[in-house]
Each structure stands twice: as structure tokens, then as C-alpha cells.
Design a protein around this motif. Structure first.
Motif, PDB file in Angstrom:
ATOM      1  N   LYS A   1      12.390 -18.864 -12.962  1.00  0.00           N
ATOM      2  CA  LYS A   1      11.770 -18.411 -14.222  1.00  0.00           C
ATOM      3  C   LYS A   1      10.432 -17.725 -13.946  1.00  0.00           C
ATOM      4  N   LEU A   2       9.699 -18.259 -12.999  1.00  0.00           N
ATOM      5  CA  LEU A   2       8.396 -17.705 -12.654  1.00  0.00           C
ATOM      6  C   LEU A   2       8.530 -16.317 -12.047  1.00  0.00           C
ATOM      7  N   MET A   3       9.524 -16.123 -11.189  1.00  0.00           N
ATOM      8  CA  MET A   3       9.724 -14.807 -10.586  1.00  0.00           C
ATOM      9  C   MET A   3      10.095 -13.769 -11.639  1.00  0.00           C
ATOM     10  N   ILE A   4      10.897 -14.158 -12.600  1.00  0.00           N
ATOM     11  CA  ILE A   4      11.248 -13.231 -13.683  1.00  0.00           C
ATOM     12  C   ILE A   4       9.994 -12.865 -14.466  1.00  0.00           C
ATOM     13  N   GLU A   5       9.153 -13.847 -14.714  1.00  0.00           N
ATOM     14  CA  GLU A   5       7.892 -13.577 -15.432  1.00  0.00           C
ATOM     15  C   GLU A   5       7.010 -12.620 -14.632  1.00  0.00           C
ATOM     16  N   LEU A   6       6.915 -12.829 -13.330  1.00  0.00           N
ATOM     17  CA  LEU A   6       6.128 -11.932 -12.482  1.00  0.00           C
ATOM     18  C   LEU A   6       6.688 -10.509 -12.521  1.00  0.00           C
ATOM     19  N   SER A   7       8.003 -10.389 -12.579  1.00  0.00           N
ATOM     20  CA  SER A   7       8.632  -9.057 -12.568  1.00  0.00           C
ATOM     21  C   SER A   7       8.321  -8.257 -13.823  1.00  0.00           C
ATOM     22  N   GLU A   8       7.958  -8.945 -14.901  1.00  0.00           N
ATOM     23  CA  GLU A   8       7.672  -8.262 -16.160  1.00  0.00           C
ATOM     24  C   GLU A   8       6.191  -7.918 -16.326  1.00  0.00           C
ATOM     25  N   MET A   9       5.370  -8.335 -15.365  1.00  0.00           N
ATOM     26  CA  MET A   9       3.937  -8.048 -15.452  1.00  0.00           C
ATOM     27  C   MET A   9       3.649  -6.614 -15.060  1.00  0.00           C
ATOM     28  N   LYS A  10       2.678  -6.019 -15.726  1.00  0.00           N
ATOM     29  CA  LYS A  10       2.289  -4.648 -15.415  1.00  0.00           C
ATOM     30  C   LYS A  10       1.602  -4.582 -14.055  1.00  0.00           C
ATOM     31  N   ASN A  11       0.770  -5.570 -13.776  1.00  0.00           N
ATOM     32  CA  ASN A  11       0.048  -5.606 -12.503  1.00  0.00           C
ATOM     33  C   ASN A  11       0.228  -6.970 -11.841  1.00  0.00           C
ATOM     34  N   PRO A  12       1.400  -7.216 -11.262  1.00  0.00           N
ATOM     35  CA  PRO A  12       1.634  -8.512 -10.618  1.00  0.00           C
ATOM     36  C   PRO A  12       0.836  -8.621  -9.320  1.00  0.00           C
ATOM     37  N   PRO A  13       0.602  -9.845  -8.863  1.00  0.00           N
ATOM     38  CA  PRO A  13      -0.160 -10.019  -7.613  1.00  0.00           C
ATOM     39  C   PRO A  13       0.646  -9.587  -6.402  1.00  0.00           C
ATOM     40  N   VAL A  14      -0.064  -9.112  -5.380  1.00  0.00           N
ATOM     41  CA  VAL A  14       0.590  -8.829  -4.107  1.00  0.00           C
ATOM     42  C   VAL A  14       0.836 -10.144  -3.368  1.00  0.00           C
ATOM     43  N   HIS A  15      -0.126 -11.052  -3.402  1.00  0.00           N
ATOM     44  CA  HIS A  15       0.004 -12.365  -2.760  1.00  0.00           C
ATOM     45  C   HIS A  15       0.189 -13.420  -3.838  1.00  0.00           C
TER      46      HIS A  15
ATOM     47  N   GLU B   1       0.823  -1.207   0.000  1.00  0.00           N
ATOM     48  CA  GLU B   1       0.000   0.000   0.000  1.00  0.00           C
ATOM     49  C   GLU B   1       0.861   1.263   0.000  1.00  0.00           C
ATOM     50  N   GLU B   2       1.955   1.222   0.758  1.00  0.00           N
ATOM     51  CA  GLU B   2       2.823   2.394   0.863  1.00  0.00           C
ATOM     52  C   GLU B   2       3.551   2.689  -0.445  1.00  0.00           C
ATOM     53  N   MET B   3       3.873   1.662  -1.203  1.00  0.00           N
ATOM     54  CA  MET B   3       4.659   1.824  -2.431  1.00  0.00           C
ATOM     55  C   MET B   3       3.813   2.112  -3.666  1.00  0.00           C
ATOM     56  N   ASN B   4       2.541   1.804  -3.592  1.00  0.00           N
ATOM     57  CA  ASN B   4       1.694   1.860  -4.779  1.00  0.00           C
ATOM     58  C   ASN B   4       1.678   3.227  -5.454  1.00  0.00           C
ATOM     59  N   SER B   5       1.615   4.281  -4.671  1.00  0.00           N
ATOM     60  CA  SER B   5       1.523   5.625  -5.256  1.00  0.00           C
ATOM     61  C   SER B   5       2.821   6.066  -5.921  1.00  0.00           C
ATOM     62  N   PHE B   6       3.917   5.339  -5.677  1.00  0.00           N
ATOM     63  CA  PHE B   6       5.204   5.679  -6.283  1.00  0.00           C
ATOM     64  C   PHE B   6       5.499   4.835  -7.518  1.00  0.00           C
ATOM     65  N   GLY B   7       4.530   4.029  -7.934  1.00  0.00           N
ATOM     66  CA  GLY B   7       4.741   3.190  -9.104  1.00  0.00           C
ATOM     67  C   GLY B   7       5.590   1.967  -8.824  1.00  0.00           C
ATOM     68  N   ILE B   8       5.740   1.623  -7.552  1.00  0.00           N
ATOM     69  CA  ILE B   8       6.552   0.474  -7.155  1.00  0.00           C
ATOM     70  C   ILE B   8       5.634  -0.706  -6.853  1.00  0.00           C
ATOM     71  N   ARG B   9       5.896  -1.825  -7.481  1.00  0.00           N
ATOM     72  CA  ARG B   9       5.094  -3.023  -7.260  1.00  0.00           C
ATOM     73  C   ARG B   9       5.688  -3.848  -6.117  1.00  0.00           C
ATOM     74  N   THR B  10       4.841  -4.556  -5.421  1.00  0.00           N
ATOM     75  CA  THR B  10       5.271  -5.382  -4.287  1.00  0.00           C
ATOM     76  C   THR B  10       4.605  -6.743  -4.382  1.00  0.00           C
TER      77      THR B  10
END
Length: 278
Positions: A230-244, A166-175
Motif C-alpha cells: 500500500k505504501l509503494m502505491i502511495e509513493l507512486s502517486e506522489m508528484k515528488n517522491p523521495p529518491v531514498h 539523476e539520469e532520469m530526472n530530465s525525462f520526467g521519470i521518477r526514481t
């Protein structure tokens, strides 16, 4: 994939961290990786112009700050932070000493917080980035005798990551908070896991599950760390990756069991629960 991205991975000399670093370098990313031993990193990974091994004590803010600065000095930026470092402390709540408990929290929780405090300012200034916090399915369900403290550290990781998202969302940072199941790494080897210094024989169930993890589960885990990388790299390239994110069929099944248990319990006691209203 944007191969110019810079990854900062903690706990990278073995386990999921090592698998991830190898996959990243093979794919062409630039990677800074931490371990308590720089030599262990070089031995495990090798040397490359795209690879920066950094000897780091995650429990020291000074050491973590230096590792982050070295990464910025070498690559000019950090894009993706992977808080992977951690270890499993086996032992019941009664038998573990204060030193053993605090040691597990120092690495698994406070070490992660040190990295967040030192790396996030760079991501925030860039208005971009991605933070992966590696918890465990034991951060969602803790009904494992002798793993209460380890699970407590991972529950803490889950809680702070929800807030961080929640804290990072407004800065364009995904978590992304990852709950891995059992992966076939050296995580449960006798060199990695810690057992209680003063075990209490009366805890037969704890000794049984300890033995099962060290002698039966270790080496027979159902999940492939290379697939996780490989899966983590794929998640890192997603525009809207899951939080959980649950990682592993076993993690999915254990999570579903916990959800079912909570749902049934909450419904069974609903009348009592809502009886406190004015």
C-alpha cells in the motif's frame, strides 16, 4: 489514483513482489509480473484480464526484452517498473565460491540492469514513469557476518539507483530506492535463501547469525508486506517522491546507527582527512 497505469513487477511469485501485485490488482491497476515460473505466478495470483504473468530469466537480456515487449503488446505502455527480484546468499567472503558470488550479483544487480536497459526506453519516450529499485537496509549498512556478498549486491543497487535518479530526472521519470527492513515473507525460508556450499566451521559468528535468520527471525519479522504494498502505491502517486526511502522501523533504526557511526568516525579523524590538501 490513476488506475490506467501499467506496473511491471519482477520477482512477483512470492514476498514483497507478490504482496504488491495482489494489492495492485485489488485496487484496479494493470500489472505485468515476472517470475522464473509462469505457473507459480498463476497459482499465487490467479488469472485476470488486468494481469499478465510472464516467465522470465532476468539474467538474460533476451528474456527480459521479450517480457517488456509482451507487456507493451498487452497493455500498450509501461508506467511503473518495480525491480524487486533478488535472493539472499548467506556465507562469509572466504567460504563462498566464485560461482555463488557471481550468481547473487547476476540476479540482484545485473538482472536489475537488464530490466532498466529494456524498460527505460519506453518511459523515456513517454517522458513519464517511475522506477522503484528494491535494495535492502543491507544496502546501507553491511556489518552482518555471513551477509557480505548479499549486502554488496544491495550496495551496488543503491549506487546505481542514485545515478539513475539523476539520469532520469530530465525525462520526467521518477526514481525511488527502497531500503526495506525485515518483512514477514518467505524471503528467509530454506526454499528461498541460499547457504554456502562449503561452510567453514571456524566462522562461529557467521554460523550463529545464519541460524538466527533461518530459525528465529524467519516467521517473526516485524514488518507487514501488505502495508509495504500500500505504501509503494502511495509513493507512486506522489508528484515528488523521495529518491531514498527507508521502509520499516528496524530499517530506520539501523540507518540512524550507521549515520551516527559515520559522523563520529569522520569527526574523530577529520584532522588526518583534511591534511592531504595542498
Amino acid at each position: 489514483m490513476n488506475k490506467q497505469k501499467v506496473w511491471f513487477v519482477t520477482g512477483a511469485s512470492k514476498g514483497l513482489g507478490l504482496a504488491l501485485v495482489k494489492e495492485l490488482l485489488a485496487t484496479g491497476y494493470r500489472v505485468a509480473a515476472t517470475s522464473r515460473s509462469k505457473n507459480d505466478l498463476i497459482t499465487a495470483v490467479g488469472e485476470s484480464q488486468h494481469f499478465l504473468p510472464v516467465e522470465t530469466d532476468l539474467t538474460s537480456e533476451v528474456s527480459v526484452a521479450a517480457a517488456v515487449k509482451d507487456t507493451i503488446d498487452r497493455f500498450g505502455r509501461i508506467d511503473i517498473v518495480v525491480n524487486n527480484a533478488g535472493y539472499s546468499q548467506i556465507g562469509t567472503l572466504e567460504e563462498l565460491t566464485d560461482t555463488e558470488v557471481r550468481g547473487n550479483f547476476d540476479v540482484n544487480v545485473f538482472g536489475m540492469l537488464n530490466v532498466i536497459r529494456k524498460a527505460v526506453p519506453y518511459l523515456r519516450l513517454q517522458q513519464s514513469g517511475h522506477v522503484f529499485n528494491i535494495a535492502s537496509i543491507g544496502g546501507l549498512t553491511g556489518n552482518f557476518p555471513a551477509f557480505g556478498i548479499y549486502c554488496a549486491t544491495k550496495f551496488a543497487v543503491a549506487g546505481l539507483t542514485e545515478a539513475l535518479a539523476e539520469e532520469m530526472n530530465s525525462f520526467g521519470i521518477r526514481t525511488t530506492l527502497i531500503y526495506p527492513g525485515y518483512f514477514r515473507t518467505g524471503f528467509l525460508s530454506k526454499e528461498s535463501v541460499k547457504t554456502p556450499q562449503t561452510p567453514i566451521d571456524a566462522y562461529s559468528s557467521a554460523r550463529a547469525i545464519e541460524s538466527a535468520h533461518l530459525n528465529e527471525i524467519n516467521g517473526n519479522q516485524p514488518n507487514d508486506p501488505e502495508k509495504a504494498a500500500k505504501l509503494m502505491i502511495e509513493l507512486s502517486e506522489m508528484k515528488n517522491p523521495p529518491v531514498h526511502f527507508l521502509m520499516g522501523k528496524d530499517a530506520y533504526e539501523l540507518a540512524q546507527n550507521k549515520i551516527q557511526l559515520l559522523t563520529e568516525t569522520f569527526e574523530e579523524w577529520k584532522d588526518y582527512t583534511i591534511s592531504t590538501k595542498f
